[in-house]
Design a protein around this motif. Sequence first.
Motif, PDB file in Angstrom:
ATOM      1  N   LEU A  53      -3.962   0.943  -7.430  1.00 30.45           N
ATOM      2  CA  LEU A  53      -3.347   1.578  -6.366  1.00 30.45           C
ATOM      3  C   LEU A  53      -4.548   2.230  -5.630  1.00 30.45           C
ATOM      4  O   LEU A  53      -4.991   2.755  -6.184  1.00 30.45           O
ATOM      5  N   ALA A  76       5.181   0.766  -6.793  1.00 33.65           N
ATOM      6  CA  ALA A  76       4.178   1.881  -6.249  1.00 33.65           C
ATOM      7  C   ALA A  76       5.029   3.164  -5.884  1.00 33.65           C
ATOM      8  O   ALA A  76       4.395   4.037  -6.279  1.00 33.65           O
ATOM      9  N   ARG A  77       6.077   2.715  -5.248  1.00 35.97           N
ATOM     10  CA  ARG A  77       6.792   4.060  -4.951  1.00 35.97           C
ATOM     11  C   ARG A  77       7.273   4.782  -5.979  1.00 35.97           C
ATOM     12  O   ARG A  77       7.291   5.965  -5.896  1.00 35.97           O
ATOM     13  N   ARG A  84       6.378   5.151  -8.855  1.00 33.95           N
ATOM     14  CA  ARG A  84       5.089   5.793  -9.474  1.00 33.95           C
ATOM     15  C   ARG A  84       4.611   6.913  -8.639  1.00 33.95           C
ATOM     16  O   ARG A  84       4.177   8.201  -9.031  1.00 33.95           O
ATOM     17  N   PHE A  85       4.550   6.679  -7.442  1.00 37.74           N
ATOM     18  CA  PHE A  85       4.322   7.945  -6.478  1.00 37.74           C
ATOM     19  C   PHE A  85       5.136   9.073  -6.505  1.00 37.74           C
ATOM     20  O   PHE A  85       4.896  10.088  -6.482  1.00 37.74           O
ATOM     21  N   ASN A  90       3.665  -4.503   2.015  1.00 40.84           N
ATOM     22  CA  ASN A  90       2.366  -3.959   1.999  1.00 40.84           C
ATOM     23  C   ASN A  90       1.657  -4.365   3.204  1.00 40.84           C
ATOM     24  O   ASN A  90       0.813  -3.384   3.751  1.00 40.84           O
ATOM     25  N   LEU A 138      -0.636   3.472   0.952  1.00 42.61           N
ATOM     26  CA  LEU A 138      -0.688   3.180  -0.509  1.00 42.61           C
ATOM     27  C   LEU A 138      -0.232   1.645  -0.863  1.00 42.61           C
ATOM     28  O   LEU A 138       0.685   1.326  -0.297  1.00 42.61           O
ATOM     29  N   PRO A 146      -1.637  -2.107  -3.357  1.00 44.75           N
ATOM     30  CA  PRO A 146      -2.584  -2.361  -4.343  1.00 44.75           C
ATOM     31  C   PRO A 146      -3.829  -2.960  -3.481  1.00 44.75           C
ATOM     32  O   PRO A 146      -3.938  -3.607  -2.596  1.00 44.75           O
ATOM     33  N   LEU A 173      -1.971   6.961 -10.033  1.00 54.77           N
ATOM     34  CA  LEU A 173      -0.949   6.024  -9.998  1.00 54.77           C
ATOM     35  C   LEU A 173      -1.071   4.801 -10.732  1.00 54.77           C
ATOM     36  O   LEU A 173      -0.294   3.983 -10.658  1.00 54.77           O
ATOM     37  N   TYR A 208      -1.846  -1.788 -11.230  1.00 58.80           N
ATOM     38  CA  TYR A 208      -0.719  -3.058 -11.120  1.00 58.80           C
ATOM     39  C   TYR A 208      -1.402  -4.162 -12.082  1.00 58.80           C
ATOM     40  O   TYR A 208      -2.338  -4.574 -12.043  1.00 58.80           O
TER      41      TYR A 208
END
Length: 159
Positions: free
Chosen positions: A23, A57-58, A60-61, A81, A96, A98, A120, A123
């Motif tokens: 990420l 991603a969200r 993890r963030f 994305n 943010l 990948p 983060l 993936y």
Amino acid sequence: AVAAIPEDGLSYMETINCKRTPLIYAASSSGPFTTVSGSPQDIISSVPLILPKTGLARRRFDQWTKSRNVKPIIAAETEGNEAILALAQLGLGIGLVPQIVLETGPYKNGFVIHTAGNTLGYYEIGFIRRSEIYGTQTSRKIQQAVNDILHSNDWQKEI
């Protein structure tokens, strides 16, 4: 489908991991955020961010910022994305995504990459399918196509 595979997998899906991608934060190369400095906490609390509304991603963030008591500046939240990159390209903040999305999508040029480091994670990208179709003729054809792709010499060049 081809998708990001969570660390704990998908209990209702069969998965075949194919590629690993970090990420990253992407900023327009002609915008105000081409250079950012400081710790990840400093950057996230001082630079406007464009984030996905949901997804891996969200999650993890959000976990990372909560664990460090960081208050991010969120300029926008989007469903995908490509939308994140479109808003970042307009100079609204850093997005943010990948890294594979930036490298292989329609927004390949015009960005500066700011690493998210190991904060983060990565993936795992791979093929996924519903488990219950296993054993059907369709399933066997899908599995054969995946095997053919993975065992060809050029598949990683394409990704």
